[in-house]
Design a protein around this motif. Structure first.
Motif, short mmCIF file in Angstrom:
data_model
loop_
_atom_site.label_atom_id
_atom_site.label_comp_id
_atom_site.label_asym_id
_atom_site.label_seq_id
_atom_site.Cartn_x
_atom_site.Cartn_y
_atom_site.Cartn_z
N TRP A 1 -4.40 1.22 -5.14
CA TRP A 1 -5.03 0.71 -3.93
C TRP A 1 -6.23 -0.17 -4.26
O TRP A 1 -6.46 -1.21 -3.65
CB TRP A 1 -5.42 1.86 -3.00
CG TRP A 1 -4.20 2.48 -2.36
CD1 TRP A 1 -2.92 2.01 -2.45
CD2 TRP A 1 -4.15 3.66 -1.55
NE1 TRP A 1 -2.07 2.84 -1.74
CE2 TRP A 1 -2.79 3.85 -1.18
CE3 TRP A 1 -5.11 4.58 -1.10
CZ2 TRP A 1 -2.38 4.92 -0.38
CZ3 TRP A 1 -4.69 5.64 -0.31
CH2 TRP A 1 -3.33 5.81 0.05
N VAL B 1 0.83 -1.20 0.00
CA VAL B 1 0.00 0.00 0.00
C VAL B 1 0.87 1.26 0.00
O VAL B 1 0.65 2.20 -0.76
CB VAL B 1 -0.95 0.00 1.22
CG1 VAL B 1 -1.56 1.38 1.43
CG2 VAL B 1 -2.05 -1.04 1.03
N GLY C 1 1.34 3.16 -3.47
CA GLY C 1 0.76 4.51 -3.49
C GLY C 1 1.80 5.55 -3.85
O GLY C 1 1.56 6.42 -4.69
#
Ligand SMILES: Nc1ncnc2c1ncn2[C@@H]1O[C@H](COP(=O)(O)OP(=O)(O)O)[C@@H](O)[C@H]1O
Ligand SMILES: [Mg+2]
Lengths: 273, 306
Positions: free
Chosen positions: B246, B26, B30
């Motif tokens: 995500w 994540v 990201g």
């Protein structure tokens, strides 16, 4: 105007590209506020001369002297061809703003003073109505005005324009010329503008640099656009005729290779077989 | 109704946010999406999508080398990308026309090297996973040790873009205009390629070298269809990229349940979402072009201003 200081001096400038001599001992000087036409057929070396003045091309001999020395700080430039992609999200206003500080590092701050300067420049070239439009969506005349605003926002002493009238309709040609004449007076700026047809410039132009065969005839318009001067430049007999406020140059072609001659003459030259 | 419950179950899937590999995915995913989105807008505006793609592909040789030597894979992707960027820029010489040629030459050489190193990976380590990992990523198998370097790489790429923002914009609009304003156009071009190398190296460790093009170009192309300003496009591209990453992680993590244990590759899920975003972005742009073409628009604007 003669009393003003010298802004640009091109001194016995010769340029060769890939071993071919493009400019041969071109020599002239422009003073503050002068409006000069750079006239010549396609391929006569107009773009090369402007790029040499900018310092992008190194001359083989001779030199270019800009008043004050600092070349790029004093010159505004409108290039010949510029393809602006309509998919690029940049507005006329952004293009003009980049003329002010496009070389600076860091993110642009939305200062009120900057906005006022950009607004004033847009207004001065009559670009307010398309300030928010993407540059890629502008018409030829609008794009020309946006580029002029981009070049002028730092108030250069010398403005170079490469064929700004090509690809414009007759009405836009007239408005662009009178806009440039007005801005030159207002900002006390020297203008050097290249074109392959001198007639639209006649109302504005007080000096001329006429290129042919790599050489240049330079001086005040009425001194250069004369039969014997142009005959010497072209290396063939030509007559200059003024009709209805226009100038026609008549080349009484030698009969041999008349079509080849046409190729190397600017638009206002008429070939008589 | 089923879709909503699927999403909810995904969100509240036990362990989805406490598992370390997922958390690493994540964070790095990201971050890579933000950097790729921002850099990608400039890449698309400069018409250098091909160079971006080539850098991504060539960086795979570095990833393969890192695999072989047991180094941090990000370091491998990064070094190879930087070398390739420098190579392209020096081969491109002075002519714009030669740029694609130089790019193609470097791409060919880099992929050849990649083929050799991947072959060595597979034969010496007797695993077939190397090629898949380098080329298509393995989001959930990233070691947490990648995080500090990833943050440094991403941070410096964003810093460079912020610093060079205006010279980059001006030179992408027209190199001659930039030169007259005193911008060192070639140096700026090299800096841009280096920043692209940083961005694709980051996404190479997440979605793989081959698919990092998708993260670089897709969100940027979609954002450029919608946004009215370069800055807005960068922001939007970052948002699209992060949402896709995500979302892709969520779906892939969840897919272990509905596929009976093997699940879908994260890279596939992310890239599919990006592609759908690009298609969706096409509609408003077409409407806007029509509106701009309507006569009298300029007049209305002028009246409104006056
Ligand atoms: N880089 C170059 N190398 C060799 N010849 C060139 C180069 N650039 C321009 N030329 C040649 O120089 C001549 C003058 O070109 P140019 O200055 O563009 O003329 P103009 O702007 O008056 O049309 C042309 O014959 C052109 O072919
Ligand atoms: Mg030219």
């Amino acid at each position: 105007m003669r009393g003003e200081s010298e802004v640009l001096a091109v001194q016995r400038l010769s340029v060769s590209l890939s071993g071919r001599r493009i400019l041969d001992e071109v020599d002239f000087a422009l003073h503050g506020g002068e409006f000069c036409g750079l006239i010549g057929a396609n391929g006569s070396g107009k773009t090369t001369l402007l790029r040499t003045i900018l310092g992008f091309v190194t001359p083989t001999s001779g030199r270019v002297v800009i008043d004050g020395g600092h070349r790029l700080a004093q010159i505004g430039y409108v290039p010949q061809k510029i393809v602006l992609d309509p998919a690029i999200p940049m507005r006329t206003r952004d293009l003009v703003g980049l003329g002010l500080d496009g070389h600076r590092l860091g993110l642009p701050l939305a200062r009120r003073a900057r906005r006022r300067l950009v607004d004033a420049m847009l207004e001065a070239v009559g670009a307010t109505s398309f300030a928010e439009q993407r540059v890629g969506e502008l018409s030829g005349g609008e794009q020309q005005r946006a580029l002029i605003a981009h070049a002028l926002i730092r108030r250069p002493r010398l403005l170079l324009l490469d064929e700004p009238l090509a690809n414009l309709d007759i009405k836009s040609i007239a408005t662009t010329v009178s806009l440039l004449r007005r801005l030159a007076l207002e900002y006390r700026m020297t203008v050097l503008l290249s074109t392959h047809d001198m007639n639209p410039l006649l109302p504005a132009m007080d000096r001329i640099v006429y290129l042919a065969n790599g050489r240049a005839a330079t001086g005040r318009t009425e001194d250069v656009v004369r039969g014997e001067v142009l005959s010497r430049l072209f290396g063939e007999h030509v007559d200059v005729i003024r009709v209805h406020g226009r100038i026609l140059v008549i080349a009484a072609g030698a009969g041999n290779g008349a079509s080849a001659d046409l190729e190397r003459h600017p638009d206002h030259v008429v070939q008589v077989p | 109704m089923t879709r909503v419950s699927l999403l909810l179950s995904a969100l509240f899937e036990p362990g989805w946010n406490s598992s370390e590999p997922v958390l690493t995915a994540v964070v790095i995913g990201g971050g890579a999406a933000v950097v790729s989105g921002v850099v990608g807008v400039l890449t698309v505006m400069r018409g250098q999508s091909f160079a971006g793609h080539a850098l991504a592909d060539v960086s795979s040789a570095g990833g393969a080398a890192a695999f072989l030597l047991g180094l941090n894979p990000l370091l491998g992707f990064l070094l190879m990308g930087v070398i390739a960027a420098a190579g392209m820029e020096s081969f491109a010489a002075h002519r714009i026309r030669e740029r694609d040629l130089a790019t193609g030459v470097v791409l060919g050489a880099g992929l050849g090297l990649s083929a050799l190193l991947l072959y060595l990976d597979v034969t010496s380590k007797s695993t077939t996973g190397a090629a898949i990992t380098v080329m298509f990523g393995s989001m959930f198998a990233m070691p947490p040790s990648v995080v500090p370097l990833a943050l440094a790489v991403g941070g410096s790429a964003l810093l460079a873009i912020a610093l060079l923002y205006r010279p980059l914009l001006l030179s992408s609009l027209d190199p001659a205009l930039a030169r007259v304003r005193g911008v060192p156009v070639r140096l700026i071009g090299l800096c841009h390629l280096l920043v692209v190398a940083f961005a694709v190296a980051l996404s190479a460790v997440t979605v793989g070298a081959i698919l990092s093009t998708a993260l670089l170009i897709g969100p940027a192309a979609a954002a450029l269809r919608i946004a009215g300003r370069p800055g807005g496009a960068m922001l939007l591209a970052a948002v699209i990229g992060v949402a896709a990453t995500w979302g892709g992680i969520l779906i892939a993590y969840d897919s272990y349940d509905w596929t009976g244990g093997h699940g879908w590759p994260v890279s596939f899920c992310i890239v599919t979402i990006i592609f759908l975003a690009y298609l969706a972005a096409g509609c408003p742009a077409r409407g806007k072009v029509r509106a701009a073409a309507r006569p009298g628009k300029a007049g209305v604007q002028a009246a409104g201003r006056g």
